[in-house]
Design a protein around this motif. Structure first.
Motif, PDB file in Angstrom:
ATOM      1  N   LEU A  27       0.861  -1.179   0.000  1.00  0.00           N
ATOM      2  CA  LEU A  27       0.000   0.000   0.000  1.00  0.00           C
ATOM      3  C   LEU A  27       0.900   1.233   0.000  1.00  0.00           C
ATOM      4  CD1 LEU A  27      -2.777   1.503   0.636  1.00  0.00           C
ATOM      5  CD2 LEU A  27      -2.154   1.242   3.049  1.00  0.00           C
ATOM      6  N   GLU A  28       0.743   2.076  -1.017  1.00  0.00           N
ATOM      7  CA  GLU A  28       1.417   3.380  -0.960  1.00  0.00           C
ATOM      8  C   GLU A  28       0.388   4.390  -0.496  1.00  0.00           C
ATOM      9  OE1 GLU A  28       3.721   4.727  -4.379  1.00  0.00           O
ATOM     10  OE2 GLU A  28       3.364   6.828  -3.785  1.00  0.00           O
ATOM     11  N   VAL A  29       0.742   5.213   0.493  1.00  0.00           N
ATOM     12  CA  VAL A  29      -0.208   6.198   1.024  1.00  0.00           C
ATOM     13  C   VAL A  29       0.246   7.605   0.637  1.00  0.00           C
ATOM     14  CG1 VAL A  29      -1.297   4.927   2.899  1.00  0.00           C
ATOM     15  CG2 VAL A  29       0.981   5.874   3.257  1.00  0.00           C
ATOM     16  N   ALA A  30      -0.737   8.451   0.320  1.00  0.00           N
ATOM     17  CA  ALA A  30      -0.445   9.796  -0.196  1.00  0.00           C
ATOM     18  C   ALA A  30      -0.353  10.799   0.943  1.00  0.00           C
ATOM     19  CB  ALA A  30      -1.541  10.220  -1.176  1.00  0.00           C
ATOM     20  N   CYS A  31       0.774  11.520   0.993  1.00  0.00           N
ATOM     21  CA  CYS A  31       0.986  12.519   2.053  1.00  0.00           C
ATOM     22  C   CYS A  31       0.346  13.858   1.696  1.00  0.00           C
ATOM     23  CB  CYS A  31       2.467  12.731   2.295  1.00  0.00           C
ATOM     24  SG  CYS A  31       3.279  11.250   2.885  1.00  0.00           S
ATOM     25  N   LYS A  32      -0.003  14.025   0.418  1.00  0.00           N
ATOM     26  CA  LYS A  32      -0.628  15.282  -0.008  1.00  0.00           C
ATOM     27  C   LYS A  32      -1.743  14.950  -1.000  1.00  0.00           C
ATOM     28  CE  LYS A  32       3.411  18.119   0.543  1.00  0.00           C
ATOM     29  NZ  LYS A  32       4.349  19.072  -0.021  1.00  0.00           N
ATOM     30  N   GLN A  33      -2.694  15.870  -1.107  1.00  0.00           N
ATOM     31  CA  GLN A  33      -3.800  15.660  -2.058  1.00  0.00           C
ATOM     32  C   GLN A  33      -3.244  15.498  -3.474  1.00  0.00           C
ATOM     33  OE1 GLN A  33      -7.106  15.182  -1.425  1.00  0.00           O
ATOM     34  NE2 GLN A  33      -7.264  14.760  -3.624  1.00  0.00           N
ATOM     35  N   LYS A  34      -2.249  16.302  -3.828  1.00  0.00           N
ATOM     36  CA  LYS A  34      -1.769  16.212  -5.220  1.00  0.00           C
ATOM     37  C   LYS A  34      -1.012  14.905  -5.471  1.00  0.00           C
ATOM     38  CE  LYS A  34       2.050  19.454  -4.915  1.00  0.00           C
ATOM     39  NZ  LYS A  34       2.549  20.712  -5.383  1.00  0.00           N
ATOM     40  N   HIS A  35      -0.432  14.310  -4.437  1.00  0.00           N
ATOM     41  CA  HIS A  35       0.166  12.979  -4.621  1.00  0.00           C
ATOM     42  C   HIS A  35      -0.950  11.979  -4.934  1.00  0.00           C
ATOM     43  CE1 HIS A  35       3.813  14.098  -1.846  1.00  0.00           C
ATOM     44  NE2 HIS A  35       3.705  14.866  -2.898  1.00  0.00           N
TER      45      HIS A  35
ATOM     46  N   GLY B 273      -4.874   1.915   9.851  1.00  0.00           N
ATOM     47  CA  GLY B 273      -5.486   2.581  11.004  1.00  0.00           C
ATOM     48  C   GLY B 273      -4.839   3.921  11.280  1.00  0.00           C
ATOM     49  N   SER B 274      -4.776   4.767  10.257  1.00  0.00           N
ATOM     50  CA  SER B 274      -4.215   6.110  10.410  1.00  0.00           C
ATOM     51  C   SER B 274      -5.085   7.058   9.608  1.00  0.00           C
ATOM     52  CB  SER B 274      -2.785   6.162   9.862  1.00  0.00           C
ATOM     53  OG  SER B 274      -2.335   7.501   9.804  1.00  0.00           O
ATOM     54  N   SER B 275      -5.276   8.279  10.129  1.00  0.00           N
ATOM     55  CA  SER B 275      -6.156   9.205   9.411  1.00  0.00           C
ATOM     56  C   SER B 275      -5.385  10.345   8.764  1.00  0.00           C
ATOM     57  CB  SER B 275      -7.206   9.753  10.381  1.00  0.00           C
ATOM     58  OG  SER B 275      -6.532  10.324  11.481  1.00  0.00           O
ATOM     59  N   ILE B 276      -4.047  10.253   8.682  1.00  0.00           N
ATOM     60  CA  ILE B 276      -3.290  11.416   8.180  1.00  0.00           C
ATOM     61  C   ILE B 276      -3.110  11.415   6.660  1.00  0.00           C
ATOM     62  CG2 ILE B 276      -2.033  11.651  10.371  1.00  0.00           C
ATOM     63  CD1 ILE B 276       0.482  10.649   8.838  1.00  0.00           C
ATOM     64  N   TYR B 277      -3.479  10.346   5.992  1.00  0.00           N
ATOM     65  CA  TYR B 277      -3.180  10.266   4.553  1.00  0.00           C
ATOM     66  C   TYR B 277      -4.388  10.627   3.685  1.00  0.00           C
ATOM     67  CZ  TYR B 277       1.022   8.019   6.240  1.00  0.00           C
ATOM     68  OH  TYR B 277       2.190   7.771   6.897  1.00  0.00           O
TER      69      TYR B 277
END
Ligand SMILES: Cc1cc2nc3c(=O)[nH]c(=O)nc-3n(C[C@H](O)[C@H](O)[C@H](O)COP(=O)(O)OP(=O)(O)OC[C@H]3O[C@@H](n4cnc5c(N)ncnc54)[C@H](O)[C@@H]3O)c2cc1C
Length: 432
Positions: free
Chosen positions: A126-134, A166-170
């Motif tokens: 799973l790759e998770v996006a740190c920014k909306q544009k990612h 289980g993280s809500s930051i991405y």
């Protein structure tokens, strides 16, 4: 409880024993430098074809990155597909991508053939996006990868992301079900056993100091000077990755060694482990200066990142424990009160173009440049290069692509520019 500065994976394995009194052979067909995934995979393949092979390892089996990594067996390459197509064109990029997928099967087949008990599992990444544009960029990537490589990835929107992490930051994620996870120390130990069983001999505590051309009994070959004496070889293969040193000076100039660090927590309760990673994925984020994390087979959170730059020292390992713990809590506030039990570091090998490279340099065969994507690719490159040395014509789109050195050639193997490169990547993460 104090954090142990020790590689957790090594607490789970007994490395195979080698005979330290055994003298080096006088002659071999192939001298392999390095007993990591690359060198062992090459040695096993060559020995199975009947070659006499000596694996020369300066330290111990798996001592390098191969026992220290996150155990993520990943499809794809470090660079994005559009960039790859721009650099190499469609046809070669297609072959490169196919090689990255084939490298997964290569690991799985090896684990099965050698019956390696290393918790290999096709759990996906799973790759998770740190920014909306990612995240916005993921849709394009999925489309290009499906069209060009016939390989399916799945987008996970921010709303659905709790099913994956289980993280809500991405801002969302992208899943590749083909990727896998394993225990790297057990894998490299099993690979070493398989290599010895195939007939190659592994010499630990045997550092190669010098490699010179020679003609012996009318045949061109190599005189390899080691800390345990001299050996003559028809061919030499270097699988020295981020630890490439003075024995192969031309190769060393092409490799930037970069430290990467990992912590693992205490064993987590089953319910908490499932909450953090419901599908047990191999996870990494979308930054240049990225975090990668996963559960270990015994339910610890393993959390890694480039917390500091090479050279890795006792101090940088100690400092990384707290830097990474803070990073882990940003991702998973649930782990605030959880103990970190282990911290360790290791060295990655980056080429200046962030690509894998293989071929011959000054007559010496090599495969390097995995850029943190080496568990599968190193195993595959070892096998493919061995087939090439054996006179076959294996598929290998990474052989003989341009292999750039430092701009203006200002690099003698000592990476003076790394602090600047680190600052540059942090800057890129901030602006992009
Ligand atoms: C902390 C960390 C986390 C990582 N996580 C992942 C991950 O999750 N997934 C992934 O795909 N990749 C990951 N990687 C990268 C991966 O581990 C490497 O790409 C891979 O292990 C490289 O294998 P190798 O056999 O080429 O090199 P190594 O395993 O580094 O082995 C090189 C060996 O060469 C020996 N050597 C060097 N010079 C000499 C000499 N002169 N004489 C004799 N021996 C010599 C060294 O002692 C060393 O043992 C990670 C790496 C690190 C450091």
């Amino acid at each position: 409880m104090a954090v142990r500065e020790h590689n957790f994976w090594l607490t789970t394995v007994t490395m195979p024993a080698t005979d330290s009194a055994r003298p080096l052979p006088e002659n071999v067909d192939v001298a392999v430098i390095g007993a990591g995934f690359t060198g062992l995979s090459a040695a096993r393949t060559l020995a199975k074809r009947g070659a006499t092979v000596a694996v020369l390892e300066a330290e111990t089996i798996g001592w390098g990155a191969s026992s220290r990594n996150g155990g993520m067996v990943l499809t794809g390459l470090k660079l994005g597909v559009n960039q790859l197509i721009a650099m190499y064109g469609r046809e070669r990029t297609q072959r490169m991508y196919a090689a990255s997928v084939a490298s997964m099967d290569c690991v799985e087949q090896l684990v099965r053939e050698e019956n390696i008990d290393c918790a290999f599992s096709r759990c996906g990444h799973l790759e998770v996006a740190c920014k909306q544009k990612h995240f916005d960029g993921y849709a394009r990537q999925v489309e290009v990868i499906a069209r060009e490589f016939n390989h399916q990835l799945r987008i996970v929107s921010r709303n659905e992301l709790q099913t994956e992490i289980g993280s809500s930051i991405y801002y969302g994620g992208m899943v590749d079900e083909v990727s896998a996870g394993l225990n790297p120390a057990r894998y490299v130990a099993g690979l070493a056993r398989g290599t010895a069983k195939a007939g190659a001999t592994i010499f630990e505590q045997t550092r190669v100091h010098n490699i010179e051309r020679e003609t012996r009994q009318g045949a061109l070959g190599w005189r390899v000077t080691t800390s345990r004496g001299i050996l003559h070889a028809s061919d030499v293969f270097a699988g020295t990755s981020g630890y490439t040193g003075a024995a192969t000076p031309a190769l060393r100039k092409k490799i930037i060694p970069i430290g990467s660090y990992i912590i693992t927590t205490e064993v987590l309760p089953e319910a908490l482990a499932r909450e953090l990673s419901p599908r047990n994925r191999m996870i990494y984020d979308s930054k240049n200066y990225l975090y990668y994390f996963r559960l270990t087979p015994d339910n610890r959170m393993l959390f890694g990142g480039r917390a500091a730059f090479f050279p890795e020292t006792a101090d940088s390992i100690r400092e990384s424990a707290e830097i990474l713990r803070l990073g882990m809590i940003d991702v998973y506030p649930q782990l605030r009160e959880v103990n970190v039990e282990y911290v360790w570091g290791g060295t990655l090998d980056f080429a200046f173009d962030i690509m894998p490279h293989a071929g011959q340099m000054d007559g010496i065969y090599y495969a390097v440049g995995y850029a943190g994507h080496g568990v599968a690719m190193a195993t595959w490159q070892g096998r493919q290069m061995a087939e090439l040395i054996a006179g076959e014509k294996p598929e290998n789109p990474f052989v003989d692509i341009p292999f750039p050195g430092a701009p203006l050639g200002l690099y003698n193997g000592k990476p003076w520019f790394l602090p600047f490169a680190g600052a540059w990547y942090k800057f890129l993460d901030w602006v992009s």
